[in-house]
Structures are given as structure tokens and as C-alpha cells.
Design a protein around this motif. Sequence first.
Motif, PDB file in Angstrom:
ATOM      1  N   ALA A   1      -3.498   0.416  -3.086  1.00 44.43           N
ATOM      2  CA  ALA A   1      -3.148  -0.810  -2.367  1.00 44.43           C
ATOM      3  C   ALA A   1      -3.593  -1.986  -3.227  1.00 44.43           C
ATOM      4  O   ALA A   1      -4.300  -1.810  -4.224  1.00 44.43           O
ATOM      5  N   GLU A   2      -3.207  -3.172  -2.829  1.00 44.34           N
ATOM      6  CA  GLU A   2      -3.539  -4.341  -3.641  1.00 44.34           C
ATOM      7  C   GLU A   2      -4.982  -4.791  -3.471  1.00 44.34           C
ATOM      8  O   GLU A   2      -5.557  -5.391  -4.399  1.00 44.34           O
TER       9      GLU A   2
ATOM     10  N   ARG B   1      -9.616  -6.956  -5.817  1.00 42.85           N
ATOM     11  CA  ARG B   1      -8.192  -6.867  -6.130  1.00 42.85           C
ATOM     12  C   ARG B   1      -8.028  -5.666  -7.050  1.00 42.85           C
ATOM     13  O   ARG B   1      -8.495  -5.654  -8.183  1.00 42.85           O
ATOM     14  N   ILE B   2      -7.392  -4.610  -6.536  1.00 46.14           N
ATOM     15  CA  ILE B   2      -7.242  -3.382  -7.311  1.00 46.14           C
ATOM     16  C   ILE B   2      -6.253  -3.601  -8.457  1.00 46.14           C
ATOM     17  O   ILE B   2      -5.184  -4.179  -8.271  1.00 46.14           O
ATOM     18  N   ARG B   3      -6.632  -3.121  -9.627  1.00 52.60           N
ATOM     19  CA  ARG B   3      -5.754  -3.217 -10.793  1.00 52.60           C
ATOM     20  C   ARG B   3      -5.272  -1.845 -11.263  1.00 52.60           C
ATOM     21  O   ARG B   3      -4.120  -1.702 -11.675  1.00 52.60           O
TER      22      ARG B   3
ATOM     23  N   VAL C   1      -3.721   6.264   3.303  1.00 52.07           N
ATOM     24  CA  VAL C   1      -3.575   5.608   2.005  1.00 52.07           C
ATOM     25  C   VAL C   1      -4.546   6.295   1.062  1.00 52.07           C
ATOM     26  O   VAL C   1      -5.758   6.276   1.284  1.00 52.07           O
ATOM     27  N   MET C   2      -4.018   6.941   0.048  1.00 51.33           N
ATOM     28  CA  MET C   2      -4.850   7.691  -0.888  1.00 51.33           C
ATOM     29  C   MET C   2      -5.486   6.730  -1.903  1.00 51.33           C
ATOM     30  O   MET C   2      -5.314   5.530  -1.837  1.00 51.33           O
ATOM     31  N   GLY C   3      -6.209   7.309  -2.852  1.00 49.15           N
ATOM     32  CA  GLY C   3      -6.746   6.534  -3.964  1.00 49.15           C
ATOM     33  C   GLY C   3      -8.238   6.313  -3.901  1.00 49.15           C
ATOM     34  O   GLY C   3      -8.719   5.585  -3.034  1.00 49.15           O
ATOM     35  N   HIS C   4      -8.969   6.972  -4.816  1.00 52.48           N
ATOM     36  CA  HIS C   4     -10.426   6.800  -4.870  1.00 52.48           C
ATOM     37  C   HIS C   4     -10.941   6.596  -6.291  1.00 52.48           C
ATOM     38  O   HIS C   4     -12.138   6.387  -6.474  1.00 52.48           O
TER      39      HIS C   4
ATOM     40  N   ALA D   1       0.851  -1.182   0.000  1.00 51.08           N
ATOM     41  CA  ALA D   1       0.000   0.000   0.000  1.00 51.08           C
ATOM     42  C   ALA D   1       0.891   1.236   0.000  1.00 51.08           C
ATOM     43  O   ALA D   1       1.988   1.219   0.574  1.00 51.08           O
ATOM     44  N   LEU D   2       0.417   2.298  -0.646  1.00 50.84           N
ATOM     45  CA  LEU D   2       1.152   3.553  -0.677  1.00 50.84           C
ATOM     46  C   LEU D   2       0.581   4.468   0.395  1.00 50.84           C
ATOM     47  O   LEU D   2      -0.582   4.853   0.330  1.00 50.84           O
ATOM     48  N   LEU D   3       1.403   4.825   1.362  1.00 47.49           N
ATOM     49  CA  LEU D   3       0.969   5.614   2.513  1.00 47.49           C
ATOM     50  C   LEU D   3       1.531   7.023   2.416  1.00 47.49           C
ATOM     51  O   LEU D   3       2.734   7.206   2.202  1.00 47.49           O
ATOM     52  N   CYS D   4       0.661   8.018   2.551  1.00 51.99           N
ATOM     53  CA  CYS D   4       1.113   9.401   2.711  1.00 51.99           C
ATOM     54  C   CYS D   4       1.182   9.652   4.217  1.00 51.99           C
ATOM     55  O   CYS D   4       0.155   9.840   4.881  1.00 51.99           O
ATOM     56  N   GLU D   5       2.388   9.613   4.759  1.00 53.07           N
ATOM     57  CA  GLU D   5       2.567   9.700   6.209  1.00 53.07           C
ATOM     58  C   GLU D   5       2.276  11.102   6.727  1.00 53.07           C
ATOM     59  O   GLU D   5       1.718  11.271   7.811  1.00 53.07           O
ATOM     60  N   GLU D   6       2.656  12.086   5.955  1.00 54.64           N
ATOM     61  CA  GLU D   6       2.409  13.502   6.245  1.00 54.64           C
ATOM     62  C   GLU D   6       2.627  14.244   4.941  1.00 54.64           C
ATOM     63  O   GLU D   6       3.107  13.657   3.957  1.00 54.64           O
TER      64      GLU D   6
END
Length: 336
Positions: free
Chosen positions: A117-118, A30-32, A56-59, A3-8
Motif C-alpha cells: 500500500a502507499e 510512505r512505502i517505497r 493486504v499483504m506485505g511485510h 493497496a493490493l488486497l488478497c480477497e481470498e
Amino acid sequence: MKALLCEEPGQLKLVSRSAPVRGEGEVLVRIRYVGICGTDFHIFAGKHPFLEYPRVMGHELSGIVEEAPADSALKAGDPVYIVPYLSCGHCHACNKGLTNACYNIQVLGVHCDGGMAEYVSVPQANVVPTGNIPLEDAAMIEFLAIGAHGIKRGNVTASDRVLITGSGPIGMSAIIFAKARGAHVTVMDTRQDRLRFAVDQLGADAILMADEHAEEEAQHLTEGNGFDVVVDATGNATPMQRGFNFLAHGARYVLLSVVRQDITFSDPDFHKREITLYASRNAQPDDFAEVVRQMEAGKVPTRALNTHRGRLDDAVTLLPEWSKPEAGVIKAILEV
């Protein structure tokens, strides 16, 4: 899972975490593909008004059903897109059908962790088959639905002169759906390349440079009347306020943008022209369906819109580069 995390603000990290467990009434996907939105860039820059870190971004999401409820019409292997607005279903807004403005709304990637994320697990109602639309194109349905909703809010018709201010991806989506309704569309921006794209690829009828002469030129374009509908997609308070200058008497002003600060306008002028002001938030199921219809009809230039591609594994370096204006991004998509 990855997963791609934006920590700050300004800090991205590819992390490993447990995959979600499908809850009752939910579908595990399962995200593609993940479309990168202005919202994601605002989160990365620390400019989003509705967000807490880490996130975790992404919409803007499409993928494959991994697991669905036994009584679901969905089954493992189905290609789907995800409606990222998790509404409660029982508040005052939801009871009126305004699920996009739910009192308790959770937007994936904003109020709660999203789809960079996956896997994600979301309510069944938020998972929709892609039909004939390729998965990579389906990752663009959500941002296009934002524009479709704003044009619907403005009650745009074929007899309207429409001004769309800001020709980023959301502004472009508004152009597409205003043209789909037969309106005459003028686009205003500071960037000549975006204005050329709006005409050449999206069918805009006229352009305005957002300079000191814009109001005068707008009067020339509209025979001194102003525009019947103005749609702001700039994401900036100054042009949002300036947009009132372009409105005809009896006009509608739609704010697709959201900013942290207050915006102001002249109340006497607002009343004199009997302007109607609309906020436009998220999108509703019929807006998503309209996007699919226009995609299937070949009215959405998906190949031209999708200017940048990359992999989730490389997103820590890609997103900062894509966020720069000189990168020329219209719509970037991550493959998971």
C-alpha cells in the motif's frame, strides 16, 4: 491510497482506501519498496496457517518517513525500513526479550494489513533508519533477518558442518549468515539452478541433490558422522521429517519452516543421538542489526538476490506469474 488486497486465495485486487491516520507513538511511512516473500505466495495460494482473508499483504518494507512524533529522533524525509512484528511489550515472552514470539504478536501482512500500500502507520520502535543502505536493498532486510535468526538459534560456529535444506530465499539467507560465522555449508535442494546459485553467488561449500541417494552422499561428505547443524527452509513437511536423517550425534536441528500439519520423528533415534530441536520464528532486533552489518560489509549479494522488479500498479498480474517455479524468482520487489 492504493493497496493490493488478497480477497481470498487466488484473488488479488488493487483497491482504493483511506490512508492510515498516525496514532500516538506511531510513525507514518510512505512505502517505497515491498519485498515479495514465500509467505505472500502462501497467502495467495491459501496455504498460510495463521491468516484470515481478506488481507493486504506485505511485510518486507522500506520507505520514507511522512510524519513522526514531535519527540522522535525520526523526521519527515528520513529513509527507513520497517520491522513488521508488532509485539505487545508486556506478555511473558516480551518480558523475556522474546518479542519475536510475543503471545499477542501481530505481523504486518499476516495478522493485520501490511505494506502493499502507499502508507502504513506503525509504532516508532518498528521504524529504523536505513543508514547507508539503498531503499530497494532495505526492503530485503527482513527476509535476511529470518535466516540470521535461525543461524543464531542453531548456535552455528566456524567448527560446524551445516546442512541447509531448501535453497529458496530463506534458505539462501541462512547460507549467507552461516558462512558469515565461518561454518562449512552444504546445501540440499531438488533444483540444480538454485544449487549453482548457492555456490556461485553465496559461497556454499558443497551441494546435495535431494534425491534417493542424499543420505548416502551426506555420509560420504561428513566422513560418516552427519551434520552438526541442519537448517530446514523447505516449507514442506516431508523434507522437514527427512532432515532428521542427516544429523550427527549431538547435533542441532533448526526448523525455519512452518507447515499446517504435524511432523514426526523416531524418538529412540532422537534420544540416541541427543539431538536438540529448535523452532525459529521471525527475528529479533539484533538479527536485523546483523543483516545491516553484513550488508554494509558487502557480504550480501543484493543485486544477485533481487531477480525481479515491478510496480504495485501491476501486481495483480505480476504476483501470479512470479509464483510459478519457471519464473525463476529469488527475490521480487514491488516499487510503490
